[in-house]
Design a protein around this motif. Structure first.
Motif, PDB file in Angstrom:
ATOM      1  N   LEU A 182       0.844  -1.199   0.000  1.00 21.54           N
ATOM      2  CA  LEU A 182       0.000   0.000   0.000  1.00 21.54           C
ATOM      3  C   LEU A 182       0.876   1.244   0.000  1.00 21.54           C
ATOM      4  O   LEU A 182       0.493   2.291  -0.547  1.00 21.54           O
ATOM      5  CB  LEU A 182      -0.971  -0.005   1.181  1.00 21.54           C
ATOM      6  CG  LEU A 182      -0.461   0.227   2.612  1.00 21.54           C
ATOM      7  CD1 LEU A 182      -0.307   1.698   2.965  1.00 21.54           C
ATOM      8  CD2 LEU A 182      -1.442  -0.411   3.611  1.00 21.54           C
ATOM      9  N   GLY A 183       2.066   1.146   0.596  1.00 21.54           N
ATOM     10  CA  GLY A 183       2.992   2.272   0.603  1.00 21.54           C
ATOM     11  C   GLY A 183       3.452   2.661  -0.782  1.00 21.54           C
ATOM     12  O   GLY A 183       3.616   3.852  -1.087  1.00 21.54           O
ATOM     13  N   LEU A 184       3.651   1.668  -1.642  1.00 23.10           N
ATOM     14  CA  LEU A 184       4.044   1.965  -3.027  1.00 23.10           C
ATOM     15  C   LEU A 184       2.931   2.721  -3.739  1.00 23.10           C
ATOM     16  O   LEU A 184       3.191   3.693  -4.458  1.00 23.10           O
ATOM     17  CB  LEU A 184       4.368   0.665  -3.763  1.00 23.10           C
ATOM     18  CG  LEU A 184       4.669   0.779  -5.260  1.00 23.10           C
ATOM     19  CD1 LEU A 184       5.855   1.697  -5.517  1.00 23.10           C
ATOM     20  CD2 LEU A 184       4.920  -0.604  -5.871  1.00 23.10           C
ATOM     21  N   GLU A 185       1.693   2.309  -3.528  1.00 21.05           N
ATOM     22  CA  GLU A 185       0.573   2.998  -4.161  1.00 21.05           C
ATOM     23  C   GLU A 185       0.467   4.430  -3.646  1.00 21.05           C
ATOM     24  O   GLU A 185       0.203   5.361  -4.416  1.00 21.05           O
ATOM     25  CB  GLU A 185      -0.729   2.232  -3.901  1.00 21.05           C
ATOM     26  CG  GLU A 185      -1.963   2.849  -4.519  1.00 21.05           C
ATOM     27  CD  GLU A 185      -1.972   2.825  -6.037  1.00 21.05           C
ATOM     28  OE1 GLU A 185      -2.846   3.499  -6.630  1.00 21.05           O
ATOM     29  OE2 GLU A 185      -1.120   2.148  -6.650  1.00 21.05           O
ATOM     30  N   LEU A 186       0.694   4.624  -2.351  1.00 22.89           N
ATOM     31  CA  LEU A 186       0.638   5.981  -1.798  1.00 22.89           C
ATOM     32  C   LEU A 186       1.776   6.849  -2.337  1.00 22.89           C
ATOM     33  O   LEU A 186       1.595   8.048  -2.580  1.00 22.89           O
ATOM     34  CB  LEU A 186       0.694   5.923  -0.270  1.00 22.89           C
ATOM     35  CG  LEU A 186      -0.504   5.260   0.428  1.00 22.89           C
ATOM     36  CD1 LEU A 186      -0.287   5.243   1.950  1.00 22.89           C
ATOM     37  CD2 LEU A 186      -1.804   5.962   0.091  1.00 22.89           C
ATOM     38  N   GLN A 205       8.587  11.098   2.658  1.00 19.42           N
ATOM     39  CA  GLN A 205       8.284  11.743   3.942  1.00 19.42           C
ATOM     40  C   GLN A 205       6.786  11.930   4.124  1.00 19.42           C
ATOM     41  O   GLN A 205       6.259  11.728   5.230  1.00 19.42           O
ATOM     42  CB  GLN A 205       9.003  13.087   4.027  1.00 19.42           C
ATOM     43  CG  GLN A 205      10.515  12.970   4.140  1.00 19.42           C
ATOM     44  CD  GLN A 205      11.194  14.328   4.187  1.00 19.42           C
ATOM     45  OE1 GLN A 205      10.528  15.360   4.167  1.00 19.42           O
ATOM     46  NE2 GLN A 205      12.521  14.321   4.254  1.00 19.42           N
ATOM     47  N   LEU A 206       6.087  12.287   3.069  1.00 21.63           N
ATOM     48  CA  LEU A 206       4.635  12.472   3.166  1.00 21.63           C
ATOM     49  C   LEU A 206       3.927  11.146   3.462  1.00 21.63           C
ATOM     50  O   LEU A 206       3.007  11.091   4.283  1.00 21.63           O
ATOM     51  CB  LEU A 206       4.101  13.076   1.863  1.00 21.63           C
ATOM     52  CG  LEU A 206       4.462  14.532   1.598  1.00 21.63           C
ATOM     53  CD1 LEU A 206       4.067  14.941   0.180  1.00 21.63           C
ATOM     54  CD2 LEU A 206       3.772  15.449   2.615  1.00 21.63           C
ATOM     55  N   VAL A 207       4.385  10.080   2.800  1.00 13.41           N
ATOM     56  CA  VAL A 207       3.762   8.774   3.022  1.00 13.41           C
ATOM     57  C   VAL A 207       4.054   8.268   4.429  1.00 13.41           C
ATOM     58  O   VAL A 207       3.185   7.699   5.099  1.00 13.41           O
ATOM     59  CB  VAL A 207       4.236   7.768   1.958  1.00 13.41           C
ATOM     60  CG1 VAL A 207       3.800   6.338   2.315  1.00 13.41           C
ATOM     61  CG2 VAL A 207       3.695   8.155   0.586  1.00 13.41           C
ATOM     62  N   GLN A 208       5.285   8.495   4.887  1.00  9.12           N
ATOM     63  CA  GLN A 208       5.631   8.058   6.246  1.00  9.12           C
ATOM     64  C   GLN A 208       4.693   8.649   7.286  1.00  9.12           C
ATOM     65  O   GLN A 208       4.328   7.981   8.265  1.00  9.12           O
ATOM     66  CB  GLN A 208       7.076   8.445   6.570  1.00  9.12           C
ATOM     67  CG  GLN A 208       8.112   7.582   5.885  1.00  9.12           C
ATOM     68  CD  GLN A 208       9.522   8.130   6.062  1.00  9.12           C
ATOM     69  OE1 GLN A 208       9.722   9.325   6.322  1.00  9.12           O
ATOM     70  NE2 GLN A 208      10.515   7.267   5.897  1.00  9.12           N
ATOM     71  N   GLN A 245      16.558   3.428  -0.165  1.00 11.83           N
ATOM     72  CA  GLN A 245      16.046   4.073   1.046  1.00 11.83           C
ATOM     73  C   GLN A 245      14.728   3.432   1.472  1.00 11.83           C
ATOM     74  O   GLN A 245      14.414   3.363   2.653  1.00 11.83           O
ATOM     75  CB  GLN A 245      15.822   5.573   0.793  1.00 11.83           C
ATOM     76  CG  GLN A 245      15.245   6.323   1.998  1.00 11.83           C
ATOM     77  CD  GLN A 245      14.843   7.750   1.650  1.00 11.83           C
ATOM     78  OE1 GLN A 245      14.992   8.172   0.499  1.00 11.83           O
ATOM     79  NE2 GLN A 245      14.333   8.477   2.623  1.00 11.83           N
ATOM     80  N   VAL A 246      13.984   2.932   0.501  1.00 12.13           N
ATOM     81  CA  VAL A 246      12.668   2.371   0.776  1.00 12.13           C
ATOM     82  C   VAL A 246      12.633   0.877   0.480  1.00 12.13           C
ATOM     83  O   VAL A 246      12.168   0.080   1.302  1.00 12.13           O
ATOM     84  CB  VAL A 246      11.588   3.091  -0.063  1.00 12.13           C
ATOM     85  CG1 VAL A 246      10.217   2.468   0.183  1.00 12.13           C
ATOM     86  CG2 VAL A 246      11.570   4.578   0.250  1.00 12.13           C
ATOM     87  N   TYR A 257      10.673  -4.661   6.102  1.00 14.95           N
ATOM     88  CA  TYR A 257      11.480  -3.446   5.993  1.00 14.95           C
ATOM     89  C   TYR A 257      10.804  -2.394   5.119  1.00 14.95           C
ATOM     90  O   TYR A 257      10.958  -1.195   5.350  1.00 14.95           O
ATOM     91  CB  TYR A 257      12.875  -3.781   5.465  1.00 14.95           C
ATOM     92  CG  TYR A 257      13.781  -4.315   6.554  1.00 14.95           C
ATOM     93  CD1 TYR A 257      14.341  -3.450   7.496  1.00 14.95           C
ATOM     94  CD2 TYR A 257      14.030  -5.670   6.674  1.00 14.95           C
ATOM     95  CE1 TYR A 257      15.147  -3.939   8.519  1.00 14.95           C
ATOM     96  CE2 TYR A 257      14.835  -6.166   7.693  1.00 14.95           C
ATOM     97  CZ  TYR A 257      15.389  -5.293   8.618  1.00 14.95           C
ATOM     98  OH  TYR A 257      16.176  -5.773   9.640  1.00 14.95           O
ATOM     99  N   LEU A 258      10.034  -2.825   4.118  1.00 14.18           N
ATOM    100  CA  LEU A 258       9.281  -1.855   3.343  1.00 14.18           C
ATOM    101  C   LEU A 258       8.296  -1.116   4.249  1.00 14.18           C
ATOM    102  O   LEU A 258       8.178   0.110   4.196  1.00 14.18           O
ATOM    103  CB  LEU A 258       8.526  -2.558   2.214  1.00 14.18           C
ATOM    104  CG  LEU A 258       7.603  -1.683   1.353  1.00 14.18           C
ATOM    105  CD1 LEU A 258       8.374  -0.529   0.720  1.00 14.18           C
ATOM    106  CD2 LEU A 258       6.910  -2.523   0.291  1.00 14.18           C
ATOM    107  N   ALA A 259       7.601  -1.863   5.105  1.00  9.96           N
ATOM    108  CA  ALA A 259       6.662  -1.240   6.042  1.00  9.96           C
ATOM    109  C   ALA A 259       7.393  -0.346   7.045  1.00  9.96           C
ATOM    110  O   ALA A 259       6.932   0.755   7.371  1.00  9.96           O
ATOM    111  CB  ALA A 259       5.864  -2.319   6.768  1.00  9.96           C
TER     112      ALA A 259
END
Length: 573
Positions: A182-186, A205-208, A245-246, A257-259
């Protein structure tokens, strides 16, 4: 559905236990997810949940006469429980479009609020025959199947939410790493909003700031990892693999680690598990600096209190469903009434054993319960480590009955062997120790077991237990635990008051056989010298412990307190 959009939390979990008739869970993770949503509804926390439909469930377990586990599909009638929604989205898997729709199940809270759970489904005529099965089986198939499922959950889940009008969600909570895509989509959404074709550090940074991650296991097999070649093929893109980094690490995509890399708040599920996670997930030479907190798990008290126990609470602790902490007042419950309620719950278990196993158990005989996923580190057979010692204890202190239950993952041959070994030992323990193994451990059986036994046994090999919640359900019903000092029990054990500890926190016992022998000896001594004599000879002491298990443990180890901590620490911090 989106009237509270600006403050709504999107809760993603690969499995969620919604109803005993809906087999969309395998065990503790799914039960916890369901309890979380039920408590969020009770507390009127604005939330929407996302999971997969799992049309054919996890699996139904049958144990043959030789003790071997056999698995069967668990199809269920989706239309009877869920409402089909009109939204349909498109994702890409292995170079082809896959269409995803959603079904809605409503979870109602004690205060009248409801939370929508969206169950994603790929069984659509537009999809290929294989793609139509992607949401059939929980934890089934090969590595490709698992990664495709995680694309459906993470990427498809975000797109379904957007299609339904959830365009301004406050937080995305990943319950385990399965939903990390879901982080990739965001990230892609953030880049598109800024008018860019690819995401950058600002998007990260915004997604975090939008993401929360809960890790649930120190067991390596619980952390999904996929080789970059496989990820490149399934996702159809190379750009992400260049962003270390991600998307790390060492030639593979590690979903944990992605999460971690995309969350502003990360937690383990018990105080000890937080410590273990920091050591395991934050290597000393790592260029990443992760802050891992802990929020100890709980259970939904209204769901897990047996009827005789709930009736008792209604009489002496009114309002306990709305204010779980008020169960601190359980010490005021008359001991005789607590015992009577427990015996009623125990009779229910005895009746269930008669029906399921045609075994003759007695309501007045000391009964131990052990129901866990059958896997090596949970040490299902530790109670039988020295069978003759256990029989001798029963001869001296009083007869013992033991109820076992638990499924082994279909691919876990060692776990299946553990079940077989327990079944094989049943006849050798008679007449001093009666043993029964109840097949197909599920929500319904779990409720009967945790309320009906006299002591709840838990024997994980420290520090492999993240939290565990079955002992919390037992404590709610006045059933004390006899457990290894691991997971939640380190926090919940008040010796001889809420239950008893097996072993200690000694970390020098690195050899598994030494640990097993040490812990088995500790368990036998405690059973022989404290637990069984109290049960048979000191009723007043026994009921004191029962009521303290409720007062000290159930009043704290519940999902109402847990969700409140997520609200304060993660969702709106």
């Amino acid at each position: 559905m989106n009237q509270k959009n600006g403050s709504t939390v999107a809760y993603f979990s690969m499995e969620i236990a919604l109803d005993p008739k809906i087999p969309t869970y395998s065990g503790g993770l799914g039960i916890l997810a369901g309890d979380t949503i039920r408590s969020a509804a009770d507390l009127r926390v604005p939330m929407v949940a996302v999971t997969l439909l799992h049309r054919k469930g996890y699996f139904a377990q049958a144990i043959d006469s030789d003790g071997w586990q056999h698995e069967a599909e668990m199809p269920w009638e989706v239309e009877k429980h869920c409402e089909e929604l009109p939204a349909c989205v498109e994702i890409y898997v292995d170079g082809r479009p896959v269409f995803v729709k959603a079904w809605r199940y409503m979870v109602s809270g004690a205060t009248g609020d409801s939370i929508a759970v969206l169950l994603l489904d790929t069984d659509l005529p537009e999809n290929s025959s294989w793609d139509r099965t992607l949401t059939d089986h929980l934890y089934g198939g090969d590595s490709d199947y698992r990664l495709c499922q995680e694309v459906v959950l993470g990427i498809g889940g975000v797109r379904i939410l957007r299609a339904l009008g959830f365009d301004n969600l406050a937080r995305f909570h990943m319950n385990e790493g399965h939903a990390a895509l879901l982080g990739l989509e965001l990230l892609d959404e953030s880049a598109r909003f800024a008018g860019r074709s690819s995401f950058n550090g600002e998007d990260v940074q915004l997604v975090q700031q939008k993401c929360v991650f809960t890790t649930h296991t120190p067991v390596p097999a619980g952390h999904d990892r996929f080789p970059f070649d496989q990820v490149r093929r399934i996702l159809g893109r190379d750009d992400i693999l260049e962003n270390h980094q991600v998307f790390c690490c060492a030639g593979e995509l590690n979903m944990t680690y992605l999460a971690l890399n995309l969350s502003h708040y990360v937690n383990g599920v018990a105080k000890k598990h937080g410590e273990v996670s920091r050591k395991m997930l934050v290597p000393k030479d790592s260029e990443h600096h992760y802050s891992i907190d802990h929020i100890t798990n709980g259970v939904h008290l209204g769901t897990w209190a047996a009827r005789p126990i709930a009736t008792l609470f209604d009489r002496y602790v009114p309002g306990w469903r709305e204010d779980n902490a008020s169960l601190r007042g359980a010490l005021a419950i008359p001991a005789a009434e607590a015992w009577k309620a427990h015996q009623a719950a125990k009779q229910r278990l005895v009746d269930e054993i008669t029906v399921r196993a045609m075994a003759s158990f007695d309501v007045n005989t000391f009964t131990i319960g052990f129901a866990r996923r059958a896997t090596a580190y949970k040490r299902s057979g530790l109670l039988l480590h020295d069978s003759e010692r256990l029989r001798e204890i029963a001869r001296k202190a009083g007869p013992i009955q033991v109820v076992f239950a638990g499924k082994a993952h279909p691919d876990d041959e060692q776990g299946k062997q553990l079940i077989r070994q327990i079944v094989e030992r049943k006849e050798t323990m008679l007449p001093e120790v009666k043993i029964v193994f109840l097949e197909n451990y599920d929500w319904d059986l779990g409720r009967v077991l945790t309320a009906g036994v006299d002591v709840w046994l838990n024997t994980p090999q420290p520090p492999m237990e993240a939290s565990g919640t079955s002992g919390m359900k037992a404590a709610l019903n006045g059933v004390p635990s006899l457990s290894s000092l691991d997971g939640w029990w380190i926090e919940g054990c008040v010796e001889d008051t809420t239950g008893w500890a097996i072993g200690n926190l000694d970390s020098t016992l690195s050899d598994d056989s030494d640990r097993d022998s040490h812990d088995a000896s500790s368990m036998y001594q405690t059973l022989e010298n404290s637990v069984i004599p109290k049960y048979y000879e000191q009723r007043k002491e026994w009921t004191r412990i029962m009521l303290h298990a409720i007062s000290l443990n159930a009043s704290y180890f519940n999902t109402q307190r847990m969700v409140q901590q997520y609200v304060l620490k993660a969702y709106y911090a």
